[in-house]
Design a protein around this motif. Structure first.
Motif, PDB file in Angstrom:
ATOM      1  N   GLU A 185      38.020  65.590  61.601  1.00 29.41           N
ATOM      2  CA  GLU A 185      36.834  64.777  61.320  1.00 29.41           C
ATOM      3  C   GLU A 185      35.780  64.959  62.398  1.00 29.41           C
ATOM      4  O   GLU A 185      34.584  65.076  62.097  1.00 29.41           O
ATOM      5  CB  GLU A 185      37.253  63.307  61.209  1.00 29.41           C
ATOM      6  CG  GLU A 185      36.141  62.379  60.742  1.00 29.41           C
ATOM      7  CD  GLU A 185      35.739  62.619  59.302  1.00 29.41           C
ATOM      8  OE1 GLU A 185      34.519  62.591  59.027  1.00 29.41           O
ATOM      9  OE2 GLU A 185      36.631  62.840  58.460  1.00 29.41           O
ATOM     10  N   ALA A 198      33.595  69.913  53.849  1.00 30.10           N
ATOM     11  CA  ALA A 198      34.864  69.242  53.560  1.00 30.10           C
ATOM     12  C   ALA A 198      35.988  70.056  54.180  1.00 30.10           C
ATOM     13  O   ALA A 198      35.861  71.251  54.412  1.00 30.10           O
ATOM     14  CB  ALA A 198      35.082  69.102  52.053  1.00 30.10           C
ATOM     15  N   TRP A 258      35.562  69.854  46.943  1.00 25.66           N
ATOM     16  CA  TRP A 258      35.267  68.536  47.504  1.00 25.66           C
ATOM     17  C   TRP A 258      33.927  68.526  48.240  1.00 25.66           C
ATOM     18  O   TRP A 258      33.237  67.507  48.237  1.00 25.66           O
ATOM     19  CB  TRP A 258      36.394  68.117  48.438  1.00 25.66           C
ATOM     20  CG  TRP A 258      36.394  66.643  48.719  1.00 25.66           C
ATOM     21  CD1 TRP A 258      36.013  66.035  49.868  1.00 25.66           C
ATOM     22  CD2 TRP A 258      36.781  65.610  47.823  1.00 25.66           C
ATOM     23  NE1 TRP A 258      36.140  64.678  49.755  1.00 25.66           N
ATOM     24  CE2 TRP A 258      36.604  64.379  48.499  1.00 25.66           C
ATOM     25  CE3 TRP A 258      37.258  65.597  46.507  1.00 25.66           C
ATOM     26  CZ2 TRP A 258      36.900  63.162  47.903  1.00 25.66           C
ATOM     27  CZ3 TRP A 258      37.548  64.378  45.919  1.00 25.66           C
ATOM     28  CH2 TRP A 258      37.365  63.174  46.610  1.00 25.66           C
ATOM     29  N   ARG A 260      32.837  60.290  49.543  1.00 29.95           N
ATOM     30  CA  ARG A 260      32.442  60.092  50.928  1.00 29.95           C
ATOM     31  C   ARG A 260      33.464  60.669  51.912  1.00 29.95           C
ATOM     32  O   ARG A 260      33.099  61.158  52.967  1.00 29.95           O
ATOM     33  CB  ARG A 260      32.251  58.598  51.205  1.00 29.95           C
ATOM     34  CG  ARG A 260      31.025  58.009  50.513  1.00 29.95           C
ATOM     35  CD  ARG A 260      30.851  56.548  50.880  1.00 29.95           C
ATOM     36  NE  ARG A 260      29.595  56.013  50.362  1.00 29.95           N
ATOM     37  CZ  ARG A 260      28.440  56.101  51.007  1.00 29.95           C
ATOM     38  NH1 ARG A 260      28.380  56.691  52.181  1.00 29.95           N
ATOM     39  NH2 ARG A 260      27.337  55.590  50.487  1.00 29.95           N
ATOM     40  N   GLU A 261      34.723  60.564  51.576  1.00 30.78           N
ATOM     41  CA  GLU A 261      35.744  61.108  52.467  1.00 30.78           C
ATOM     42  C   GLU A 261      35.610  62.628  52.525  1.00 30.78           C
ATOM     43  O   GLU A 261      35.664  63.307  51.501  1.00 30.78           O
ATOM     44  CB  GLU A 261      37.145  60.718  51.983  1.00 30.78           C
ATOM     45  CG  GLU A 261      37.465  59.249  52.131  1.00 30.78           C
ATOM     46  CD  GLU A 261      37.551  58.836  53.589  1.00 30.78           C
ATOM     47  OE1 GLU A 261      37.925  59.679  54.433  1.00 30.78           O
ATOM     48  OE2 GLU A 261      37.245  57.669  53.893  1.00 30.78           O
ATOM     49  N   ARG A 262      35.425  63.142  53.756  1.00 32.78           N
ATOM     50  CA  ARG A 262      35.206  64.583  53.876  1.00 32.78           C
ATOM     51  C   ARG A 262      36.470  65.361  54.188  1.00 32.78           C
ATOM     52  O   ARG A 262      36.502  66.578  54.018  1.00 32.78           O
ATOM     53  CB  ARG A 262      34.155  64.850  54.960  1.00 32.78           C
ATOM     54  CG  ARG A 262      32.798  64.235  54.630  1.00 32.78           C
ATOM     55  CD  ARG A 262      31.739  64.728  55.540  1.00 32.78           C
ATOM     56  NE  ARG A 262      31.968  64.348  56.937  1.00 32.78           N
ATOM     57  CZ  ARG A 262      31.160  64.689  57.941  1.00 32.78           C
ATOM     58  NH1 ARG A 262      30.096  65.431  57.705  1.00 32.78           N
ATOM     59  NH2 ARG A 262      31.423  64.288  59.175  1.00 32.78           N
ATOM     60  N   CYS A 263      37.507  64.694  54.650  1.00 34.13           N
ATOM     61  CA  CYS A 263      38.756  65.362  54.981  1.00 34.13           C
ATOM     62  C   CYS A 263      39.844  64.886  54.030  1.00 34.13           C
ATOM     63  O   CYS A 263      40.251  63.712  54.087  1.00 34.13           O
ATOM     64  CB  CYS A 263      39.158  65.092  56.433  1.00 34.13           C
ATOM     65  SG  CYS A 263      38.006  65.748  57.664  1.00 34.13           S
ATOM     66  N   LEU A 264      40.286  65.763  53.158  1.00 30.74           N
ATOM     67  CA  LEU A 264      41.351  65.387  52.232  1.00 30.74           C
ATOM     68  C   LEU A 264      42.670  65.283  52.981  1.00 30.74           C
ATOM     69  O   LEU A 264      42.934  66.077  53.898  1.00 30.74           O
ATOM     70  CB  LEU A 264      41.474  66.434  51.123  1.00 30.74           C
ATOM     71  CG  LEU A 264      40.268  66.597  50.193  1.00 30.74           C
ATOM     72  CD1 LEU A 264      40.575  67.614  49.109  1.00 30.74           C
ATOM     73  CD2 LEU A 264      39.879  65.269  49.579  1.00 30.74           C
ATOM     74  N   PRO A 265      43.513  64.348  52.619  1.00 32.02           N
ATOM     75  CA  PRO A 265      44.819  64.235  53.291  1.00 32.02           C
ATOM     76  C   PRO A 265      45.677  65.460  53.009  1.00 32.02           C
ATOM     77  O   PRO A 265      45.505  66.160  52.010  1.00 32.02           O
ATOM     78  CB  PRO A 265      45.416  62.958  52.690  1.00 32.02           C
ATOM     79  CG  PRO A 265      44.709  62.776  51.389  1.00 32.02           C
ATOM     80  CD  PRO A 265      43.332  63.312  51.585  1.00 32.02           C
ATOM     81  N   ALA A 272      43.137  64.285  44.580  1.00 38.54           N
ATOM     82  CA  ALA A 272      41.704  64.206  44.881  1.00 38.54           C
ATOM     83  C   ALA A 272      40.863  64.994  43.886  1.00 38.54           C
ATOM     84  O   ALA A 272      39.762  64.565  43.511  1.00 38.54           O
ATOM     85  CB  ALA A 272      41.455  64.723  46.305  1.00 38.54           C
TER      86      ALA A 272
END
Length: 463
Positions: free
Chosen positions: A85, A105, A116, A122-127, A134
């Motif tokens: 992040e 992303a 992505w 809004r979340e830029r880092c996928l788990p 996602a």
């Protein structure tokens, strides 16, 4: 060809004609598209992004279909910036300060990151391992499909990526070819998608990032000198020496500058390498500031440890001095202009010498005791000759528009091609001295009275 954010808000879309765009927004500002300049800009940005990772490349598919994009493989690099992040925030912030709008992303696969960045939330880092959940709600266009394929899927009611999950791959391949199934598997991590970096990564490199950008050439030179020490220590630990060294400077305006040097023999002496770099360091102009330096060993070769003597005048000392001389000449003149010549078994003068790199190990061989000019022309040049026949030397010859009257001449030296070649007629060479004291090496190709009239050439000049 492209529309900025203000144009999209006004209702202009990519592919719209100019007349329609003017009807929608009469105040639209038009500029000619320049795809070549766009590609060059992408290449420069990918080069600049090697500040974050050595594995940076341009997105070729995006470049040809939907605008500019970059790939960054940050495995093993994110911790240097405080995590994924933080790296993404740092990169995005710097691009904004440079005047670029960018969406970024991070995901486990290139396909998921691409999707992505363009269609995600809004979340830029996928788990980790979370791309399946996602991507399910994203449109099928996020799979990097051709527009016609995406439109066909939407027309069949398959508007979201998640709708493709339960479908058998064989059916997708039969209806749409390999494209849809391959892109889906790549995004989910079921199929490999290797990314080729713009520049091949090197195994031995060191870098330094500066809290405050460097602005003085003396500071840049000192930073290079200090970086040479750990780089040479790396090479020594691996039993290697440098053959080619590159210094890359990353400036605050997102540009990079490079200089490179070469060595005739493997070297890991930091003082010698710094001396070779000294003449070119002025090319690393810091401009508005230099924020990072990288030293890369582009070419290496094995170098065994050598036992030095107490005196500097032994054979090892002379060899080192000679290697340093070759390095200085090669970097100043170009290594292709510094060479050594060794004899080669051939009677034909232009084939009797072999050109080699100056430091090439070659068995010593005695030069044949033949009378040869110091300067041999690369190609024999035709001349006009006045000569008695059949085998007497010329009395006068004209070369490059100037007449030379012969004062002295030696007897002929007949040279024939190797017996297995038979590609050229025999030559009779003469050492000629004109009335001004200048000496030339001439030859006659062919014999008088033969099927083909003989021709005369000038092949060399004596000092």
């Amino acid at each position: 060809m492209a529309v900025n954010t203000a144009g999209r808000r006004a209702g202009i879309t990519v592919g719209m004609s100019v007349a329609d765009a003017l009807a929608v927004a009469p105040g639209v500002v038009l500029a000619p598209a320049d795809p070549a300049a766009d590609r060059a800009l992408l290449d420069r940005l990918a080069e600049w992004c090697s500040h974050y990772t050595p594995w940076a490349a341009t997105d070729v598919w995006t470049e040809t279909v939907a605008g500019g994009g970059l790939w960054l493989e940050i495995t093993g690099c994110a911790h240097l910036f405080g995590g994924e992040e933080s790296l993404l925030a740092h990169l995005s912030g710097r691009l904004r300060r440079l005047g670029f709008s960018a969406r970024a992303a991070v995901a486990d696969t290139p396909g998921a990151a691409w999707a992505w960045a363009r269609f995600g939330g809004r979340e830029r880092c996928l788990p980790a391992s979370g791309q399946r959940e996602a991507l399910a709600a994203l449109p099928v266009a996020a799979l990097r499909l051709l527009p016609a394929t995406a439109a066909t899927l939407s027309g069949l009611g398959l508007r979201r990526i998640g709708a493709l999950y339960p479908l058998p791959r064989a059916g997708l391949a039969a209806r749409f070819g390999r494209e849809v199934a391959q892109r889906l598997d790549q995004a989910l991590g079921h199929a490999p998608e290797p990314i080729s970096p713009r520049r091949p990564p090197v195994l031995h490199d060191v870098h330094a990032a500066f809290v405050e950008p460097l602005g003085r050439p003396d500071d840049v030179a000192e930073a290079v000198r200090r970086l040479l020490l750990p780089l040479c220590a790396q090479l020594e630990g691996d039993g290697l020496g440098l053959r080619r060294l590159e210094v890359t400077a990353f400036l605050v305006d997102a540009t990079t500058r490079r200089i490179a040097i070469g060595t005739s023999l493997p070297s890991r002496d930091p003082r010698h390498l710094f001396r070779l770099l000294g003449e070119d360091l002025s090319k690393l102009d810091p401009g508005f500031g230099m924020e990072m330096l990288r030293l890369s060993a582009l070419e290496v070769a094995p170098q065994a440890a050598a036992q030095t003597t107490l005196t500097a005048h032994g054979a090892e000392g002379r060899a080192d001095d000679f290697a340093r001389l070759l390095d200085s000449l090669g970097n100043r003149l170009g290594f292709d202009r510094v060479a050594r010549f060794v004899p080669q078994a051939s009677h034909i003068p232009e084939r009797a010498v072999q050109r080699l790199p100056p430091a090439t190990a070659w068995p010593l061989a005695a030069w044949p005791e033949r009378r040869r000019p110091l300067r041999l022309l690369s190609h024999p040049q035709p001349i006009e000759v006045v000569a008695p026949i059949p085998d007497a030397p010329p009395l006068l010859f004209r070369w490059r528009g100037q007449a030379h009257r012969v004062a002295r001449a030696d007897s002929a030296e007949r040279i024939a091609d190797e017996w297995w070649r038979h590609s050229a007629p025999e030559r009779d060479y003469y050492l000629i001295e004109d009335d001004q004291g200048r000496r030339f090496w001439l030859f006659r190709e062919g014999l008088y009275g033969g099927a083909v009239p003989p021709r005369w050439f000038l092949h060399g000049v004596f000092p």
